[in-house]
Design a protein around this motif. Structure first.
Motif, mmCIF file in Angstrom:
data_model
loop_
_atom_site.group_PDB
_atom_site.id
_atom_site.type_symbol
_atom_site.label_atom_id
_atom_site.label_comp_id
_atom_site.label_asym_id
_atom_site.label_seq_id
_atom_site.Cartn_x
_atom_site.Cartn_y
_atom_site.Cartn_z
ATOM 1 N N HIS A 1 12.859 -10.090 8.323
ATOM 2 C CA HIS A 1 12.880 -9.170 9.462
ATOM 3 C C HIS A 1 11.694 -8.209 9.467
ATOM 4 C CE1 HIS A 1 17.540 -9.552 10.122
ATOM 5 N NE2 HIS A 1 16.877 -10.667 10.351
ATOM 6 N N HIS A 2 11.150 -7.915 8.295
ATOM 7 C CA HIS A 2 10.054 -6.946 8.192
ATOM 8 C C HIS A 2 8.935 -7.515 7.327
ATOM 9 C CE1 HIS A 2 12.908 -3.907 9.756
ATOM 10 N NE2 HIS A 2 13.779 -4.482 8.938
ATOM 11 N N PRO A 3 8.354 -8.626 7.732
ATOM 12 C CA PRO A 3 7.364 -9.289 6.865
ATOM 13 C C PRO A 3 6.121 -8.450 6.611
ATOM 14 C CG PRO A 3 7.369 -10.242 9.053
ATOM 15 C CD PRO A 3 8.546 -9.334 9.010
ATOM 16 N N ASP A 4 5.847 -7.486 7.507
ATOM 17 C CA ASP A 4 4.644 -6.657 7.347
ATOM 18 C C ASP A 4 4.799 -5.598 6.261
ATOM 19 O OD1 ASP A 4 6.633 -5.664 9.179
ATOM 20 O OD2 ASP A 4 5.291 -3.960 9.545
ATOM 21 N N ARG A 5 6.033 -5.379 5.765
ATOM 22 C CA ARG A 5 6.255 -4.292 4.806
ATOM 23 C C ARG A 5 6.119 -4.742 3.360
ATOM 24 N NH1 ARG A 5 8.959 0.071 7.222
ATOM 25 N NH2 ARG A 5 8.170 1.221 5.413
ATOM 26 N N TRP A 6 6.109 -6.052 3.115
ATOM 27 C CA TRP A 6 6.207 -6.533 1.743
ATOM 28 C C TRP A 6 4.984 -7.337 1.325
ATOM 29 C CZ3 TRP A 6 10.225 -3.768 0.790
ATOM 30 C CH2 TRP A 6 11.235 -3.630 1.744
ATOM 31 N N ALA A 7 4.553 -7.095 0.077
ATOM 32 C CA ALA A 7 3.511 -7.944 -0.506
ATOM 33 C C ALA A 7 4.108 -9.225 -1.049
ATOM 34 C CB ALA A 7 2.791 -7.190 -1.626
ATOM 35 N N GLU B 1 8.895 11.331 0.803
ATOM 36 C CA GLU B 1 9.616 12.523 0.381
ATOM 37 C C GLU B 1 9.243 13.073 -0.989
ATOM 38 O OE1 GLU B 1 12.118 14.490 1.947
ATOM 39 O OE2 GLU B 1 11.131 13.496 3.621
ATOM 40 N N PHE B 2 8.698 12.265 -1.867
ATOM 41 C CA PHE B 2 8.583 12.676 -3.266
ATOM 42 C C PHE B 2 7.146 12.885 -3.746
ATOM 43 C CE2 PHE B 2 12.579 10.347 -2.877
ATOM 44 C CZ PHE B 2 13.470 11.273 -3.401
ATOM 45 N N GLY B 3 6.197 12.622 -2.895
ATOM 46 C CA GLY B 3 4.805 12.801 -3.302
ATOM 47 C C GLY B 3 4.273 11.709 -4.196
ATOM 48 N N PHE B 4 4.960 10.554 -4.249
ATOM 49 C CA PHE B 4 4.461 9.431 -5.040
ATOM 50 C C PHE B 4 3.204 8.854 -4.395
ATOM 51 C CE2 PHE B 4 9.079 8.800 -6.254
ATOM 52 C CZ PHE B 4 8.900 9.221 -7.566
ATOM 53 N N ASN B 5 2.286 8.427 -5.222
ATOM 54 C CA ASN B 5 1.109 7.702 -4.743
ATOM 55 C C ASN B 5 1.422 6.212 -4.858
ATOM 56 O OD1 ASN B 5 -1.375 6.686 -4.053
ATOM 57 N ND2 ASN B 5 -2.469 7.533 -5.816
ATOM 58 N N ILE B 6 2.018 5.660 -3.806
ATOM 59 C CA ILE B 6 2.452 4.263 -3.795
ATOM 60 C C ILE B 6 1.408 3.416 -3.075
ATOM 61 C CG2 ILE B 6 4.218 2.659 -2.944
ATOM 62 C CD1 ILE B 6 6.235 4.965 -3.214
ATOM 63 N N ARG B 7 1.025 2.335 -3.714
ATOM 64 C CA ARG B 7 0.089 1.401 -3.079
ATOM 65 C C ARG B 7 0.853 0.603 -2.027
ATOM 66 N NH1 ARG B 7 -1.832 -0.962 -8.871
ATOM 67 N NH2 ARG B 7 -2.557 1.008 -9.783
ATOM 68 N N ARG B 8 0.603 0.907 -0.784
ATOM 69 C CA ARG B 8 1.424 0.347 0.283
ATOM 70 C C ARG B 8 1.181 -1.143 0.500
ATOM 71 N NH1 ARG B 8 3.424 4.825 4.429
ATOM 72 N NH2 ARG B 8 3.349 6.619 3.018
ATOM 73 N N ASP B 9 0.132 -1.659 -0.066
ATOM 74 C CA ASP B 9 -0.079 -3.102 0.020
ATOM 75 C C ASP B 9 0.517 -3.824 -1.186
ATOM 76 O OD1 ASP B 9 -1.840 -2.078 -1.837
ATOM 77 O OD2 ASP B 9 -3.485 -3.414 -1.302
ATOM 78 N N GLN B 10 1.264 -3.079 -2.038
ATOM 79 C CA GLN B 10 1.900 -3.681 -3.213
ATOM 80 C C GLN B 10 3.361 -3.242 -3.318
ATOM 81 O OE1 GLN B 10 -1.526 -2.603 -6.080
ATOM 82 N NE2 GLN B 10 -0.631 -4.454 -6.953
#
Length: 558
Positions: free
Chosen positions: A522-528, A494-503
Motif C-alpha cells: 500500500h505504501h511502496p514509496d515509504r520502504w527501502a 517527534e523525537f529528534g532522531f536522524n533517520i535515513r529516510r531512504d533506509q
C-alpha cells in the motif's frame, strides 16, 4: 570477627587460607565461588574471551572474594548448593549475562574420573587451564548433559572453572564426579579465604531466605508470620553453631523504620525447623507499596552482616496508583483537544494507568502480580513527576515503551522504541518498523515480543527500531495499518532522531509478516525493503477458499 569465623566454620572446616568441603554423597560439587554477572551484548559473543587482555579466561584464579584481573575487578560470593544445582541468576535475573564459577578439587585417590555436567544454559568448562568442553543451551530440554573423562592425581589441587551464560532468567548447572567404578568420587572442594576476613560473613545470607508463612503480601490489619530459613536451593555453611544472634527490622518504601524484632540465637536446627520467625500486624498508618524486611546477624564479637527482601502490599500499590491518577486527571483537564493528542508524556501516563487496571483484571493472584503492578505504578509516577517539572522524556539506549492518544477513538496506544548503544546522531541511522505476530490473548500488557536476534542486529549495525501494537490482532489492516503509519510518522518527527529516510525497512513475523506484505504494497514509496518472516501472502490459500466463494466487495478488500 575471629569468633564469628569460628562459629561459621567450626569442626576443622576452615583452614588457614581456604574453606574445605567434601563432595556430597552423590558426588556433586556443592561449594562454589560465583562471580558477579557480566554483560554479554550478543548471544554469539558468549565464546569470546572476556579477559583476553589480561591473561585470558582459562587462567582466571580467584584469590578471595575480590580478584583484580588487569583493570577489571571481579567480585565473588560463596554458594553452598543443597543438591549441587547452582543458579547464579536466581537473585540477578538478566538476559545476556555470563558468570564465572570456581572451585578446587583434591582427590583422595589418583586415577581416572568421570565429570558429568548438567546444564540449562551456555557453558564452557576448564580444568587446570585446559578447556574440557563447550556446551550449548537447549530450548526444548530442561537439562543438557555432557560427560568428560579426567585423569586426576592423588592429593593434587585441580582447578575447575566454569563460564555460564544465562538463558532467560535462569543459569542452571551442576557438576558430579564418579570414580572408575562409577561410584561417587571421594575428594574435597576448597575455596580461598580472602585476606580481608570481614567479607566472610557474606557466606551465610547466601544460604538463607526470608518468606511470609501465611500469604504473599504485607497488608494492614492482618498478621504476617515472617520466617528466616534455609533456601530450598542452598545449604548452610559447614560448622554453623549457636554463636550467631539475629535482629529483624521492617522498613517502608519511604525509609520509615517500623517495629524491630529480636530473633535470638540462630542455630541450624532452628533455621531448618522454621523457628527463626516473628509476627507483625501492620496498621493503615504504615501503608506502603512495599516493605523491606532486613535481617541483621551478629557474632559474639559484634561483627554483623545484613541481608533483606522486599514484600509488596496490594493496598499500598493501589493507593499510590490512585494518587497518580488524580495528578494525571489534572494534566488532562489543563489541556485542550489538540494538546492532548500531541502530548506523548500524557499518553504514556494514561497508558500506564490503563495497563494497571488491565493487569488487575487479568493477572491478579498470579505470583508476580504485585511486582508487575508496582513497576507500572512507579513508571507512571516517574512520568508524572517529569511532567510536573516540565521535563520532556526522550528515548534512551535500550528498549522502551511510549504511547500516543489516537484521534480515531481517543484511546492510549502503546509502541516500543529500541535505541542501540551504537546510535550516532551525526551519522544518522536506518530504521526498522517491526510488526508482531498473532496470539489469541494479546493485550496491552502482554504483546511485546521482539526477536533477540533482531535487537542484536540493531545493536551491531546501528539500526533504530520501532514496534507498534496496532490494536492487537488486526492483521495490520484497517485501523491496524493506520496505527503503524502513525507510529512511523511519530518516529520521523517527534523525537529528534536522524533517520535515513531512504533506509526504512518493514519487518514482520507471522501475522506481522502478512501485515508487511499488505502495508508494503500500500505504501511502496515509504520502504527501502520489506522482510516477511513465516507470513502468508495468499488469503484464499490460507482460508482454503476461492475468490468466487466471497462477495465482490470482500474480494476488493482482500
Amino acid at each position: 570477627m575471629a569468633a564469628l569465623l569460628v562459629g561459621l566454620f567450626a569442626g576443622g572446616a576452615l583452614a588457614a587460607d581456604e574453606l574445605q568441603t567434601p563432595l556430597d554423597d552423590a558426588g556433586y560439587v556443592r561449594t562454589w565461588l560465583v562471580s558477579q554477572p557480566f554483560a554479554v551484548p550478543y548471544a554469539s559473543d558468549f565464546e569470546n574471551d572476556m579477559l583476553a587482555d589480561a591473561g585470558g579466561e582459562a587462567a582466571l584464579r580467584p584469590n578471595g572474594l575480590m580478584t583484580r584481573v588487569g583493570d577489571r575487578r571481579i567480585n565473588w560470593r560463596v554458594v553452598f548448593g543443597a543438591d549441587g544445582k547452582v543458579n547464579p541468576a536466581r537473585d540477578v535475573p538478566k538476559w545476556d549475562t555470563a558468570y564465572y564459577m570456581s572451585t578446587t578439587l583434591t582427590p583422595e585417590l589418583g586415577g581416572r574420573y568421570t565429570l558429568t555436567c548438567d546444564y540449562w544454559a551456555d557453558v564452557i568448562v576448564w580444568l587446570d587451564g585446559k578447556k574440557l568442553f563447550r556446551g550449548k543451551r537447549k530450548w526444548m530440554a530442561f537439562w543438557a548433559t555432557t560427560s568428560q573423562e579426567l585423569e586426576l592425581e592423588q592429593g593434587k589441587k585441580h582447578h575447575l572453572l566454569v563460564k555460564l551464560g544465562s538463558l532467560s532468567s535462569e543459569a542452571l548447572v551442576r557438576m558430579k564426579l564418579a570414580d572408575a567404578n562409577g561410584a561417587p568420587a571421594r575428594m574435597k572442594c576448597s575455596l580461598p579465604v580472602p585476606g580481608d576476613v570481614k567479607a566472610l560473613p557474606a557466606y551465610l545470607p547466601e544460604a538463607l531466605e526470608i518468606r511470609i508463612d501465611n500469604y504473599y503480601y504485607f497488608e494492614p490489619e492482618r498478621t504476617a508470620r515472617v520466617i528466616v530459613g534455609v533456601h530450598a536451593g542452598r545449604a548452610l555453611p559447614p560448622g554453623l553453631d549457636g554463636t550467631i544472634t539475629g535482629r529483624a527490622q521492617i522498613v517502608t518504601r519511604d525509609g520509615k523504620d517500623l517495629k524491630a524484632f529480636d530473633l535470638g540465637k540462630i542455630t541450624p536446627a532452628r533455621l531448618a525447623g522454621g523457628e527463626v520467625a516473628f509476627t507483625h500486624q501492620l496498621t493503615k498508618d504504615d501503608l506502603s507499596p512495599f516493605y523491606v524486611v532486613r535481617i541483621d546477624l551478629r557474632g559474639k564479637d559484634g561483627a554483623t552482616v545484613a541481608f533483606e527482601r522486599r514484600f509488596y502490599s496490594e493496598h499500598g500499590i493501589h493507593k499510590l496508583a490512585k494518587e497518580i491518577a488524580e495528578r494525571a486527571e489534572r494534566f488532562y483537564k489543563e489541556r485542550d483537544e489538540d494538546e492532548i493528542y500531541e502530548d506523548r508524556d500524557l499518553a504514556y501516563l494514561l497508558l500506564k494507568l490503563e495497563e494497571l487496571a488491565l493487569l488487575y483484571d487479568k493477572e491478579r493472584g498470579s505470583y508476580d502480580y504485585a511486582e508487575r503492578a508496582l513497576e507500572f505504578v512507579l513508571d507512571a509516577q516517574e512520568r508524572v513527576e517529569a511532567m510536573e517539572k516540565r521535563i520532556k522524556v526522550r528515548p534512551k539506549p535500550g528498549l522502551h515503551e511510549f504511547g500516543y492518544i489516537s484521534r480515531v477513538d481517543d484511546s492510549a496506544q502503546p509502541y516500543y522504541i529500541y535505541v542501540p548503544r551504537t546510535y550516532d546522531r551525526m551519522k544518522g541511522a536506518p530504521l526498522i518498523v517491526y510488526l508482531h505476530g498473532y496470539a489469541p490473548d494479546l493485550n496491552k500488557i502482554d504483546w511485546q515480543y521482539i526477536p533477540q536476534g533482531l535487537l542484536q542486529h540493531c545493536e551491531e549495525f546501528g539500526y533504530l527500531l520501532v514496534a507498534p501494537f496496532a490494536r492487537s490482532n488486526t492483521d495490520f489492516q484497517g485501523i491496524g495499518e493506520q496505527d503503524v503509519m502513525h507510529v512511523l510518522d511519530l518516529m520521523l518527527t517527534e523525537f529528534g532522531f536522524n533517520i535515513r529516510r531512504d533506509q526504512i525497512y518493514l519487518v514482520g513475523y507471522s501475522m506481522g509478516a502478512m501485515g508487511a506484505y499488505t502495508i508494503g504494497s500500500h505504501h511502496p514509496d515509504r520502504w527501502a525493503g520489506v522482510v516477511s518472516l513465516a507470513g502468508r501472502a495468499d488469503f484464499y490459500l490460507w482460508k482454503r477458499i476461492t475468490p468466487k466463494d466471497v462477495q465482490p466487495w470482500k474480494r476488493w478488500l482482500i
